[in-house]
Design an enzyme around this catalytic site. Structure first.
Site, short mmCIF file in Angstrom:
data_model
loop_
_atom_site.label_atom_id
_atom_site.label_comp_id
_atom_site.label_asym_id
_atom_site.label_seq_id
_atom_site.Cartn_x
_atom_site.Cartn_y
_atom_site.Cartn_z
N LYS A 1 5.25 10.63 -8.20
CA LYS A 1 4.47 10.76 -6.08
C LYS A 1 3.79 9.82 -6.41
CE LYS A 1 2.39 14.39 -4.26
NZ LYS A 1 1.81 15.49 -4.23
N SER B 1 3.80 19.27 -1.45
CA SER B 1 3.66 17.26 -1.14
C SER B 1 4.79 16.86 -1.95
CB SER B 1 2.85 17.23 -0.31
OG SER B 1 1.36 16.83 -1.74
N SER C 1 1.26 22.58 -4.06
CA SER C 1 2.16 20.98 -4.02
C SER C 1 2.77 20.45 -5.29
CB SER C 1 1.33 19.50 -3.17
OG SER C 1 0.56 20.02 -2.62
#
Length: 489
Positions: A93, A168, A192
């Protein structure tokens, strides 16, 4: 063609290798049925295909990945694999630092920023022989539960391109779901990892706070006291494999737990004698009928597997979002850009600017009072875990909504906070610092995945793996592929 056929005759279908689990890849390398470079080329092709539809990549790292795959191939050929993930592809990420690779974090403010050092999890992955393929999309600074940002655009759901992937860690979850490799690193400040994993139909685990170190690179330091780093995978066993690599004490991280490095296993074992608390709504949350029905069916599966399931819930404040979470979370978001004038955020999401402004509006007293109330959240879970070894809830109160939107403002006729109110089951667990996972447990009438959340006491990831592995064996999901997956013929 299933994965067992692939292992018997590797490469007989396009993108077949990219769909294998990490455990299957390692078995194939050991048997010399295919090489890490064979796998990587198919994973790269798959990621490019998925990115073209869902927008999951921020920065490809394919040249370095090819070098790492060739080195892993040489190690396997010599009979000396360099670690437990030797040759296995993994995505990172874009909030997590990789040395020499831009770290946008979804934020225009980070334009041109290239970290000089790896995050601890990245260093651990390199030591384990993993092959880093790309940085995946996130929203700006991880502030919301979708992966849309001014840097990378809108990340879409591989099950329905008109819907959000969630966030996210949306790029990570969508890539794993559609066959862009077996492993991903995500982060979770208010849900997330679990929200996008639930929306995309994969397994996602938020470990106990402090079990996985976040230093020396996690930027920006938003959700400072809330964010966890953890795995997103297609199978439960792959999550255990990955967590074994990235968990551990790091004194550079003040929140890192100085506990012996655990070993995680995910063998399917009977649930007989296990007491599981179950609540579809925490006693107050609005939940869609489709999610509620899938949850009740999943609870029935757990009972069939031998668990004693009781209708119990932690006693939480229904006003916790406004009274406890926002004063902490929004203040920490504002602190991440402390010293930057408002005009520096001109290219940021309007909703992100609103969060920062609201965060700047809380006083120090507001923040500290919220931390006192946070202690009551912890106490509520302590009391619950005197009565049960684990808690199950829905992962999210709704299925994936329209891509490019912040959220929904009503559920089954009940008004909810558009930013965080539709995910009432995720962020209380961050406030408590507990481990929690989401696993696929069904679909709604539109074919969108629904997740079951498993919450355990602190440092008891083992019970999560026990329950998840048993459920996976009874209701397997890894063979289900979304429409956006690369074709196999």
């Amino acid at each position: 063609m299933d994965s067992h056929q692939v292992l018997a005759g590797a490469g007989t279908a396009p993108n077949a290798l990219a769909r294998l689990s990490a455990e299957e890849l390692l078995a194939g390398y050991k048997a010399r049925r295919f090489t890490p470079r064979d796998v990587l080329e198919e994973v790269i092709s798959a990621l490019q295909h998925i990115d073209g539809q869902c927008r999951v990549m921020v920065t490809p790292m394919f040249d370095a990945a090819r070098q790492a795959a060739d080195a892993a191939g040489a190690a396997w050929a010599a009979g000396t694999p360099t670690g437990p993930l030797c040759g296995v592809p993994v995505t990172i990420k874009d909030l997590v630092f990789v040395a020499g690779v831009p770290a946008h974090g979804g934020a225009p403010l980070n334009d041109g920023f290239v970290p000089k050092t790896d995050a601890a999890v990245v260093a651990a992955l390199r030591s384990a022989g993993a092959v880093l393929t790309c940085k995946t999309t996130t929203c700006e600074s991880g502030y919301k539960l979708t992966a849309d940002s001014p840097v990378s655009g809108t990340t879409r759901n591989p099950w329905n391109l008109s819907r959000t992937s969630g966030g996210s860690s949306g790029g990570a979850a969508a890539a794993v779901a559609a066959g862009g490799g077996p492993l991903a690193i995500g982060t979770d400040g208010v849900g997330s990892i679990r929200v996008p994993s639930a929306f995309c139909g994969v397994f996602g685990l938020k470990p106990t706070f402090g079990l996985v170190p976040r230093v020396p690179g996690f930027s920006p330091p938003s959700w400072a006291s809330l964010a966890h780093t953890g795995p997103i995978t297609r199978t439960v066993s792959d999550a255990a494999l990955l967590l074994n690599v990235i968990a551990g004490y790091d004194p550079r991280d003040g929140a890192s737990l100085p506990v012996p490095k655990p070993t995680f296993r995910s063998e399917s074992r009977p649930l007989a004698g296990l007491r599981i608390a179950a609540t579809p709504d925490l006693g107050y949350a609005a939940v869609s009928p489709a999610v509620r029905a899938a949850f009740e069916a999943a609870v029935g599966v757990l009972a069939q597997l031998g668990a004693t399931v009781e209708p119990l819930s932690p006693e939480l404040d229904p006003q916790m979002l406004e009274r406890t979470l926002k004063p902490i979370a929004f203040t920490e978001q504002a602190a991440a850009v402390a010293g930057r004038p408002t005009e520096d955020l001109a290219d940021s999401d309007a909703d992100y600017r609103d969060v920062v402004l609201q965060g700047r509006g809380y006083s120090g007293t507001d923040y500290i009072e919220a931390t006192y109330r946070r202690g009551a959240v912890r106490s509520a879970f302590l009391a619950l875990f005197q009565k049960a070894e684990a808690l199950v809830t829905p992962s999210v109160a709704v299925t994936a909504f329209e891509a490019g939107t912040l959220g929904v403002d009503s559920i089954d006729g009940t008004a909810v906070d558009r930013h965080l109110g539709w995910s009432p089951f995720s962020w209380p667990i961050n406030l408590a610092g507990l481990p929690a996972a989401t696993l696929p447990c069904g679909f709604d009438a539109e074919g969108l995945p629904i997740g079951l959340q498993i919450v355990a006491p602190w440092l008891d990831e083992a019970v999560i793996f026990q329950i998840a592995a048993a459920f996976e064996a009874a209701r397997p999901w890894a063979g289900l592929w979304p429409p956006a997956s690369p074709p196999q013929s």
